[in-house]
Write a protein that holds these residues in place. Structure first.
Motif, PDB file in Angstrom:
ATOM      1  N   TRP A  61      55.612  42.542  32.290  1.00  6.77           N
ATOM      2  CA  TRP A  61      54.814  43.755  32.138  1.00  6.77           C
ATOM      3  C   TRP A  61      53.884  43.662  30.930  1.00  6.77           C
ATOM      4  O   TRP A  61      52.766  44.188  30.951  1.00  6.77           O
ATOM      5  CB  TRP A  61      55.724  44.983  32.011  1.00  6.77           C
ATOM      6  N   GLN A  62      54.363  43.014  29.882  1.00  8.55           N
ATOM      7  CA  GLN A  62      53.498  42.811  28.720  1.00  8.55           C
ATOM      8  C   GLN A  62      52.272  41.987  29.119  1.00  8.55           C
ATOM      9  O   GLN A  62      51.140  42.327  28.761  1.00  8.55           O
ATOM     10  CB  GLN A  62      54.272  42.091  27.610  1.00  8.55           C
ATOM     11  N   SER A  63      52.502  40.929  29.885  1.00  6.03           N
ATOM     12  CA  SER A  63      51.384  40.117  30.368  1.00  6.03           C
ATOM     13  C   SER A  63      50.464  40.926  31.278  1.00  6.03           C
ATOM     14  O   SER A  63      49.236  40.816  31.204  1.00  6.03           O
ATOM     15  CB  SER A  63      51.905  38.892  31.120  1.00  6.03           C
ATOM     16  N   ALA A  64      51.073  41.753  32.134  1.00  2.00           N
ATOM     17  CA  ALA A  64      50.274  42.563  33.057  1.00  2.00           C
ATOM     18  C   ALA A  64      49.371  43.533  32.299  1.00  2.00           C
ATOM     19  O   ALA A  64      48.196  43.704  32.643  1.00  2.00           O
ATOM     20  CB  ALA A  64      51.192  43.331  34.012  1.00  2.00           C
ATOM     21  N   LEU A  65      49.925  44.165  31.254  1.00  2.00           N
ATOM     22  CA  LEU A  65      49.120  45.102  30.467  1.00  2.00           C
ATOM     23  C   LEU A  65      47.970  44.391  29.771  1.00  2.00           C
ATOM     24  O   LEU A  65      46.855  44.902  29.704  1.00  2.00           O
ATOM     25  CB  LEU A  65      50.001  45.805  29.431  1.00  2.00           C
ATOM     26  N   PHE A  66      48.239  43.206  29.215  1.00  4.80           N
ATOM     27  CA  PHE A  66      47.194  42.462  28.539  1.00  4.80           C
ATOM     28  C   PHE A  66      46.146  41.939  29.516  1.00  4.80           C
ATOM     29  O   PHE A  66      44.961  41.882  29.209  1.00  4.80           O
ATOM     30  CB  PHE A  66      47.791  41.272  27.772  1.00  4.80           C
ATOM     31  N   GLN A  67      46.593  41.553  30.708  1.00  4.22           N
ATOM     32  CA  GLN A  67      45.696  40.904  31.657  1.00  4.22           C
ATOM     33  C   GLN A  67      44.939  41.883  32.538  1.00  4.22           C
ATOM     34  O   GLN A  67      43.883  41.537  33.071  1.00  4.22           O
ATOM     35  CB  GLN A  67      46.494  39.946  32.546  1.00  4.22           C
ATOM     36  N   ALA A  68      45.452  43.096  32.695  1.00 11.92           N
ATOM     37  CA  ALA A  68      44.846  44.054  33.624  1.00 11.92           C
ATOM     38  C   ALA A  68      43.387  44.334  33.252  1.00 11.92           C
ATOM     39  O   ALA A  68      42.496  44.278  34.106  1.00 11.92           O
ATOM     40  CB  ALA A  68      45.649  45.348  33.647  1.00 11.92           C
ATOM     41  N   GLY A  69      43.162  44.654  31.980  1.00 11.48           N
ATOM     42  CA  GLY A  69      41.800  44.931  31.537  1.00 11.48           C
ATOM     43  C   GLY A  69      40.888  43.739  31.720  1.00 11.48           C
ATOM     44  O   GLY A  69      39.715  43.878  32.105  1.00 11.48           O
ATOM     45  N   GLN A  70      41.421  42.538  31.470  1.00 15.06           N
ATOM     46  CA  GLN A  70      40.615  41.336  31.622  1.00 15.06           C
ATOM     47  C   GLN A  70      40.258  41.089  33.084  1.00 15.06           C
ATOM     48  O   GLN A  70      39.158  40.645  33.397  1.00 15.06           O
ATOM     49  CB  GLN A  70      41.364  40.112  31.075  1.00 15.06           C
ATOM     50  N   CYS A  71      41.207  41.379  33.975  1.00 19.81           N
ATOM     51  CA  CYS A  71      40.925  41.221  35.415  1.00 19.81           C
ATOM     52  C   CYS A  71      39.828  42.186  35.856  1.00 19.81           C
ATOM     53  O   CYS A  71      38.926  41.820  36.617  1.00 19.81           O
ATOM     54  CB  CYS A  71      42.196  41.461  36.225  1.00 19.81           C
ATOM     55  N   GLY A  72      39.915  43.424  35.379  1.00 18.34           N
ATOM     56  CA  GLY A  72      38.861  44.390  35.697  1.00 18.34           C
ATOM     57  C   GLY A  72      37.524  43.971  35.112  1.00 18.34           C
ATOM     58  O   GLY A  72      36.479  44.086  35.758  1.00 18.34           O
ATOM     59  N   ALA A  73      37.560  43.468  33.872  1.00 17.69           N
ATOM     60  CA  ALA A  73      36.326  43.020  33.229  1.00 17.69           C
ATOM     61  C   ALA A  73      35.731  41.824  33.954  1.00 17.69           C
ATOM     62  O   ALA A  73      34.509  41.648  33.988  1.00 17.69           O
ATOM     63  CB  ALA A  73      36.602  42.672  31.761  1.00 17.69           C
ATOM     64  N   PHE A  74      36.601  40.986  34.528  1.00 16.93           N
ATOM     65  CA  PHE A  74      36.136  39.841  35.311  1.00 16.93           C
ATOM     66  C   PHE A  74      35.265  40.324  36.465  1.00 16.93           C
ATOM     67  O   PHE A  74      34.213  39.740  36.765  1.00 16.93           O
ATOM     68  CB  PHE A  74      37.339  39.053  35.830  1.00 16.93           C
ATOM     69  N   VAL A  75      35.697  41.396  37.122  1.00 19.16           N
ATOM     70  CA  VAL A  75      34.893  41.989  38.193  1.00 19.16           C
ATOM     71  C   VAL A  75      33.604  42.569  37.614  1.00 19.16           C
ATOM     72  O   VAL A  75      32.512  42.392  38.165  1.00 19.16           O
ATOM     73  CB  VAL A  75      35.697  43.080  38.932  1.00 19.16           C
ATOM     74  N   GLY A  76      33.733  43.243  36.467  1.00 22.91           N
ATOM     75  CA  GLY A  76      32.583  43.895  35.847  1.00 22.91           C
ATOM     76  C   GLY A  76      31.475  42.943  35.453  1.00 22.91           C
ATOM     77  O   GLY A  76      30.289  43.236  35.659  1.00 22.91           O
ATOM     78  N   VAL A  77      31.853  41.780  34.892  1.00 23.72           N
ATOM     79  CA  VAL A  77      30.798  40.853  34.449  1.00 23.72           C
ATOM     80  C   VAL A  77      30.053  40.251  35.637  1.00 23.72           C
ATOM     81  O   VAL A  77      28.862  39.930  35.529  1.00 23.72           O
ATOM     82  CB  VAL A  77      31.371  39.732  33.550  1.00 23.72           C
ATOM     83  N   PHE A  78      30.733  40.087  36.777  1.00 29.38           N
ATOM     84  CA  PHE A  78      30.041  39.590  37.951  1.00 29.38           C
ATOM     85  C   PHE A  78      29.108  40.659  38.528  1.00 29.38           C
ATOM     86  O   PHE A  78      28.055  40.340  39.082  1.00 29.38           O
ATOM     87  CB  PHE A  78      31.038  39.133  39.016  1.00 29.38           C
ATOM     88  N   LEU A  79      29.503  41.925  38.395  1.00 31.61           N
ATOM     89  CA  LEU A  79      28.639  43.004  38.859  1.00 31.61           C
ATOM     90  C   LEU A  79      27.461  43.226  37.916  1.00 31.61           C
ATOM     91  O   LEU A  79      26.394  43.682  38.343  1.00 31.61           O
ATOM     92  CB  LEU A  79      29.441  44.301  38.969  1.00 31.61           C
ATOM     93  N   ALA A  80      27.645  42.894  36.633  1.00 29.86           N
ATOM     94  CA  ALA A  80      26.636  43.199  35.621  1.00 29.86           C
ATOM     95  C   ALA A  80      25.298  42.535  35.910  1.00 29.86           C
ATOM     96  O   ALA A  80      24.241  43.180  35.812  1.00 29.86           O
ATOM     97  CB  ALA A  80      27.140  42.775  34.235  1.00 29.86           C
ATOM     98  N   GLY A  81      25.317  41.240  36.278  1.00 30.76           N
ATOM     99  CA  GLY A  81      24.068  40.531  36.504  1.00 30.76           C
ATOM    100  C   GLY A  81      23.224  41.144  37.612  1.00 30.76           C
ATOM    101  O   GLY A  81      22.063  41.528  37.384  1.00 30.76           O
ATOM    102  N   PRO A  82      23.761  41.253  38.842  1.00 30.44           N
ATOM    103  CA  PRO A  82      22.970  41.851  39.930  1.00 30.44           C
ATOM    104  C   PRO A  82      22.547  43.296  39.650  1.00 30.44           C
ATOM    105  O   PRO A  82      21.412  43.677  39.947  1.00 30.44           O
ATOM    106  CB  PRO A  82      23.922  41.784  41.135  1.00 30.44           C
ATOM    107  N   ILE A  83      23.458  44.101  39.076  1.00 31.42           N
ATOM    108  CA  ILE A  83      23.111  45.501  38.798  1.00 31.42           C
ATOM    109  C   ILE A  83      22.012  45.576  37.750  1.00 31.42           C
ATOM    110  O   ILE A  83      21.044  46.333  37.883  1.00 31.42           O
ATOM    111  CB  ILE A  83      24.361  46.290  38.346  1.00 31.42           C
ATOM    112  N   THR A  84      22.143  44.791  36.666  1.00 34.25           N
ATOM    113  CA  THR A  84      21.141  44.807  35.601  1.00 34.25           C
ATOM    114  C   THR A  84      19.796  44.318  36.093  1.00 34.25           C
ATOM    115  O   THR A  84      18.747  44.883  35.753  1.00 34.25           O
ATOM    116  CB  THR A  84      21.609  43.953  34.410  1.00 34.25           C
ATOM    117  N   ASN A  85      19.806  43.261  36.890  1.00 33.61           N
ATOM    118  CA  ASN A  85      18.534  42.760  37.436  1.00 33.61           C
ATOM    119  C   ASN A  85      17.834  43.814  38.289  1.00 33.61           C
ATOM    120  O   ASN A  85      16.610  43.827  38.381  1.00 33.61           O
ATOM    121  CB  ASN A  85      18.778  41.505  38.275  1.00 33.61           C
ATOM    122  N   ARG A  86      18.618  44.709  38.867  1.00 30.02           N
ATOM    123  CA  ARG A  86      18.036  45.721  39.758  1.00 30.02           C
ATOM    124  C   ARG A  86      17.623  46.995  39.012  1.00 30.02           C
ATOM    125  O   ARG A  86      16.526  47.511  39.232  1.00 30.02           O
ATOM    126  CB  ARG A  86      19.030  46.079  40.865  1.00 30.02           C
TER     127      ARG A  86
END
Length: 487
Positions: A61-86
């Motif tokens: 659970w400690q790993s899950a708490l630390f990794q959860a935000g990073q997993c979400g951010a992983f999705v966010g950074v991939f969305l950032a490029g196309p959204i920003t370009n638009r």
């Protein structure tokens, strides 16, 4: 081609960048402190017997708490490029701030580790938008002479966020009820709305506007970003427009595949290296500092006090980095920082390997503070400067997002290993983790020595030319570019 010639003091653009990163830092550092809160441990942990008896959050659970935000951010950074370009940097950031306000509710009202983990994962999506856009936006709205100092302030934002977290969790660490972690969670709402208002009135990047054919708006943005005369602003606009035209001649519509074509592959790999090095050279100890201090033998209250001291010292180190970026080259700062931390991390492992007593415990804690200080004054801030300067203008948003995504790909398993190494329910290695991080720091040093070019005092036009000519990394600094060269 130089970047916009302007005086940053005239506008609030740097404060927008700083506030976004402070907010992200605050959110990310919270989990590292939660697992060290006695009330949180008793509520969600399990009892551990033996010499270190007490409650502890299970490793998974400690790993899950630390990794959860990073997993979400992983999705966010991939969305950032196309959204920003638009839609541009401003509206992408505003979208992220609205999402942040909404997702905080899930974490705040969570009544189980599972829901808290989901909340952190959803919060991670706007984090990804912020961290992908901040260095890029910073590099596009300041003059070349201030590029290093401005992008270096992004690391300072992390330190400010960690100070706020350290103060909040220290103030509540002796509470025995749910306020010990719910109040720090609620403090996240202090940031998004005021920042949203600031960003709404901030100027859009003139580079983005020119790339999208909005030339009149780009000229107005250049006017807002400095106190130059109309003639100087028009000259700056013409130079920026020519740089964009030259880059467009080398490629049409943008896609992720462009990042691995020709010389852009090299630039993408350097960006990924810089992002990954932030975790491989000791920063994971800084991210879990309070828990690390507890595992090194400090009492809970003293561990929180030491974490506050550590956060303040990181802020001091960030301020020192402004002078370092002015006096020394980017490559020099990075190499010396990596070499220093690699040495300190191995010494930390040695201290944890000898028979333990109060002296060795304090030595490990002090080494943890020094390692964080070195990172915050060298590797951390200079990485953002290098990232902002390396990618080509037309691919910058995509390159920064993919680079950060590569960081998360490396970071997520490293966080799991860090939790296993430190947790008493895992491998319980404490300071012996220094051997592992020391080894990864050595890898960062060797890789940077052969592949990291020197970009200080280079305009974006010159950087493009150097990469297009496939100049070896160690010859970037000495290569002369004629003012008439365009390729």
């Amino acid at each position: 081609m130089s970047s916009v010639n302007m005086e940053p003091a005239n506008d609030f653009k740097e404060k927008d960048i700083l506030h976004a990163e402070v907010m992200e830092s605050f959110d990310m550092f919270l989990n590292g402190n939660f697992v060290a809160l006695p009330a949180f441990q008793r509520k969600y942990g399990e009892y551990v017997g033996g010499s270190g008896s007490g409650y502890a959050i299970p490793t998974q659970w400690q790993s899950a708490l630390f990794q959860a935000g990073q997993c979400g951010a992983f999705v966010g950074v991939f969305l950032a490029g196309p959204i920003t370009n638009r839609i541009g940097y401003r509206w992408t950031t505003i979208l992220g701030l609205v999402l942040m306000n909404a997702t905080i509710f899930i974490s705040f009202f969570a009544d189980s580790l599972a829901i808290l983990t989901v909340g952190q994962a959803l919060e991670g999506v706007p984090w990804g938008l912020f961290i992908a856009n901040s260095p890029t936006y910073a590099s596009e709205v300041v003059p070349m002479v201030l590029r290093g100092a401005c992008t270096a302030t992004l690391q300072m934002s992390w330190s400010i966020g960690s100070i706020i977290v350290a103060g909040a969790t220290y103030a509540y660490n002796q509470r025995n009820d749910e306020r010990a972690w719910r109040v720090p969670l609620a403090l996240q709402w202090l940031f998004p709305t005021p920042l949203l208002i600031l960003v709404f009135f901030a100027p859009e990047s003139p580079w983005w506007l020119i790339r999208h054919g909005r030339k009149e708006e780009a000229l107005r943005s250049i006017n807002r970003l400095g106190r130059n005369s109309k003639t100087e602003d028009e000259d700056t606009f013409a130079m920026m427009e020519r740089t964009v035209e030259i880059e467009l001649e080398h490629g049409g519509s943008l896609s992720l595949l462009d990042l691995v074509k020709g010389t852009d592959l090299r630039r993408t790999l350097i960006t990924c290296l810089m992002y990954a090095s932030q975790n491989f050279a000791g920063n994971l100890i800084a991210n879990q500092a309070t828990f690390f201090f507890e595992q090194a033998g400090m009492t809970t209250n003293f561990a929180f006090q030491l974490n506050m001291t550590n956060s303040v010292l990181q802020l001091v180190a960030n301020a020192c980095s402004w002078f370092l970026t002015a006096w020394f080259c980017r490559r020099t700062i990075f190499l010396w920082g990596a070499a220093t931390n690699a040495t300190l991390l191995i010494i930390l492992g040695i201290c944890a390997s000898v028979p333990q007593n109060n002296s060795t415990n304090y030595a490990q804690a002090c080494l943890g503070v020094i390692i964080s200080f070195v990172f915050a004054g060298s590797l951390g801030p200079i990485s953002y400067s290098i990232i902002a300067e390396t990618s080509s203008i037309r691919l910058r948003a995509l390159s920064t997002g993919v680079g950060r995504a590569a960081c998360y790909i490396a970071e997520i398993p490293m966080i799991y290993l860090a939790s296993r190494m430190l947790n008493s329910t895992g491998w319980d290695l404490a300071g012996k983790c220094g051997y592992v991080w020391g080894g990864t720091a050595i890898v960062c040093f060797v890789t940077a020595y052969f592949f990291l070019p020197e970009l200080k005092h280079r305009s974006y036009r010159e950087i493009d030319i150097l990469f297009n000519r496939r100049v070896p990394a160690r010859k970037f600094r000495s290569t002369v570019i004629d003012v008439r060269d365009n390729e």
